[in-house]
Design an enzyme around this catalytic site. Sequence first.
Site, PDB file in Angstrom:
ATOM      1  N   ASP A  14       0.833  -1.216   0.000  1.00 14.68           N
ATOM      2  CA  ASP A  14       0.000   0.000   0.000  1.00 14.68           C
ATOM      3  C   ASP A  14       0.864   1.260   0.000  1.00 14.68           C
ATOM      4  O   ASP A  14       1.976   1.264   0.543  1.00 14.68           O
ATOM      5  CB  ASP A  14      -0.914  -0.018   1.236  1.00 14.68           C
ATOM      6  CG  ASP A  14      -1.981   1.063   1.157  1.00 14.68           C
ATOM      7  OD1 ASP A  14      -2.360   1.449   0.033  1.00 14.68           O
ATOM      8  OD2 ASP A  14      -2.422   1.536   2.214  1.00 14.68           O
ATOM      9  N   ASN A  16       1.258   3.417  -2.949  1.00 16.26           N
ATOM     10  CA  ASN A  16       1.788   3.846  -4.258  1.00 16.26           C
ATOM     11  C   ASN A  16       1.269   5.220  -4.663  1.00 16.26           C
ATOM     12  O   ASN A  16       2.031   6.066  -5.160  1.00 16.26           O
ATOM     13  CB  ASN A  16       1.379   2.845  -5.351  1.00 16.26           C
ATOM     14  CG  ASN A  16       2.036   1.502  -5.182  1.00 16.26           C
ATOM     15  OD1 ASN A  16       2.903   1.336  -4.339  1.00 16.26           O
ATOM     16  ND2 ASN A  16       1.623   0.534  -5.979  1.00 16.26           N
ATOM     17  N   GLY A  17      -0.041   5.433  -4.473  1.00 12.79           N
ATOM     18  CA  GLY A  17      -0.667   6.699  -4.885  1.00 12.79           C
ATOM     19  C   GLY A  17      -0.078   7.865  -4.111  1.00 12.79           C
ATOM     20  O   GLY A  17       0.277   8.903  -4.699  1.00 12.79           O
ATOM     21  N   ARG A  27      -0.789   9.119 -10.046  1.00  4.49           N
ATOM     22  CA  ARG A  27      -0.789   7.902  -9.231  1.00  4.49           C
ATOM     23  C   ARG A  27      -0.053   6.725  -9.889  1.00  4.49           C
ATOM     24  O   ARG A  27       0.632   5.958  -9.230  1.00  4.49           O
ATOM     25  CB  ARG A  27      -2.233   7.487  -8.919  1.00  4.49           C
ATOM     26  CG  ARG A  27      -2.983   8.466  -8.044  1.00  4.49           C
ATOM     27  CD  ARG A  27      -4.411   7.985  -7.835  1.00  4.49           C
ATOM     28  NE  ARG A  27      -4.449   6.639  -7.293  1.00  4.49           N
ATOM     29  CZ  ARG A  27      -4.294   6.354  -5.995  1.00  4.49           C
ATOM     30  NH1 ARG A  27      -4.137   7.304  -5.123  1.00  4.49           N
ATOM     31  NH2 ARG A  27      -4.335   5.109  -5.585  1.00  4.49           N
ATOM     32  N   HIS A  31       2.640   3.323  -8.896  1.00  4.70           N
ATOM     33  CA  HIS A  31       2.519   1.895  -9.213  1.00  4.70           C
ATOM     34  C   HIS A  31       3.752   1.419  -9.992  1.00  4.70           C
ATOM     35  O   HIS A  31       4.289   0.338  -9.736  1.00  4.70           O
ATOM     36  CB  HIS A  31       1.249   1.621 -10.021  1.00  4.70           C
ATOM     37  CG  HIS A  31      -0.020   1.957  -9.292  1.00  4.70           C
ATOM     38  ND1 HIS A  31      -0.265   1.547  -7.997  1.00  4.70           N
ATOM     39  CD2 HIS A  31      -1.120   2.660  -9.669  1.00  4.70           C
ATOM     40  CE1 HIS A  31      -1.461   1.990  -7.627  1.00  4.70           C
ATOM     41  NE2 HIS A  31      -1.993   2.671  -8.606  1.00  4.70           N
ATOM     42  N   LEU A 125      11.523 -20.287  -4.733  1.00  7.75           N
ATOM     43  CA  LEU A 125      10.448 -19.474  -4.168  1.00  7.75           C
ATOM     44  C   LEU A 125       9.180 -19.558  -5.030  1.00  7.75           C
ATOM     45  O   LEU A 125       9.265 -19.537  -6.252  1.00  7.75           O
ATOM     46  CB  LEU A 125      10.932 -18.014  -4.120  1.00  7.75           C
ATOM     47  CG  LEU A 125       9.914 -16.950  -3.702  1.00  7.75           C
ATOM     48  CD1 LEU A 125       9.570 -17.077  -2.219  1.00  7.75           C
ATOM     49  CD2 LEU A 125      10.455 -15.553  -3.997  1.00  7.75           C
TER      50      LEU A 125
END
Length: 236
Positions: A14, A16-17, A27, A31, A125
Amino acid sequence: MRKHIPEHIAIIMDGNGRWAEEHGKERIYGHQNGVEAVRNAIEGAGEAGVKFLTLYAFSTENWNRPKEEIDALMQLLVKAIKNELEGLMQNNVRLQAIGNLKSLPLECQEELQDAIETTKNNTGLTIVLALSYSGRWEIVNAVKKIIEHGIEEQFVTQYSFPIFLCNNQIPDPDILIRTGREYRISNFLLWQIAYTELFFPAILWPDFRKQHLFDIIAEYQMRQRRFGKTGAQIKI
Ligand code: FPP
């Protein structure tokens, strides 16, 4: 670092914006820079010996964002999967996805399926992308499957129920990280995080680097997980 290595880490990426706003940009710039943080999380998890990394990339509720942002995010996802595929193969990383994948744009579904298929025999992974995903959607979906299969009530237990969740081959997360200076779960892995250790580093996602992951793992190793037992019982 090799002591008590968490098997599964889940991340709510959370901020990014706000990161973009802080840099005076749109925005989507946040991202785009979030992809570098994703790369750091993947490399860091691999180096630490983590087996599973689940990333909340797009929630059911994110469909309510402006169309331009949704389109840009989907494009970014397609591009990132394309660009990273070779690196995933070189690093023996397997890609999987959870969520209502059929609701994604066709190009995104195809790119995703191609990467999942290409990486399916990798043994290092495993990255699980949560896309068009929410915990409540997953739980309701599981109940629907149970009804469809005509499973009798006596066979529905807390041990059998997870079989009907999106991915029953993966252990519950040991660690849940949420960046973005918000302190909530936002409909992520609601069933699976019953006993997960929670971490809220006070940074925005594009600033997340390997060292943040290593610091969280080190703090995790200091915590005592009791699963409802007493501290004395755990020490035996
Ligand atoms: C939340 O920040 C972030 C998202 C909804 C998208 C996450 C996507 C990426 C990190 C990029 C691509 C991902 C992969 C797996 C390649 P926000 O927009 O809610 O930030 P805000 O709270 O500051 O507005």
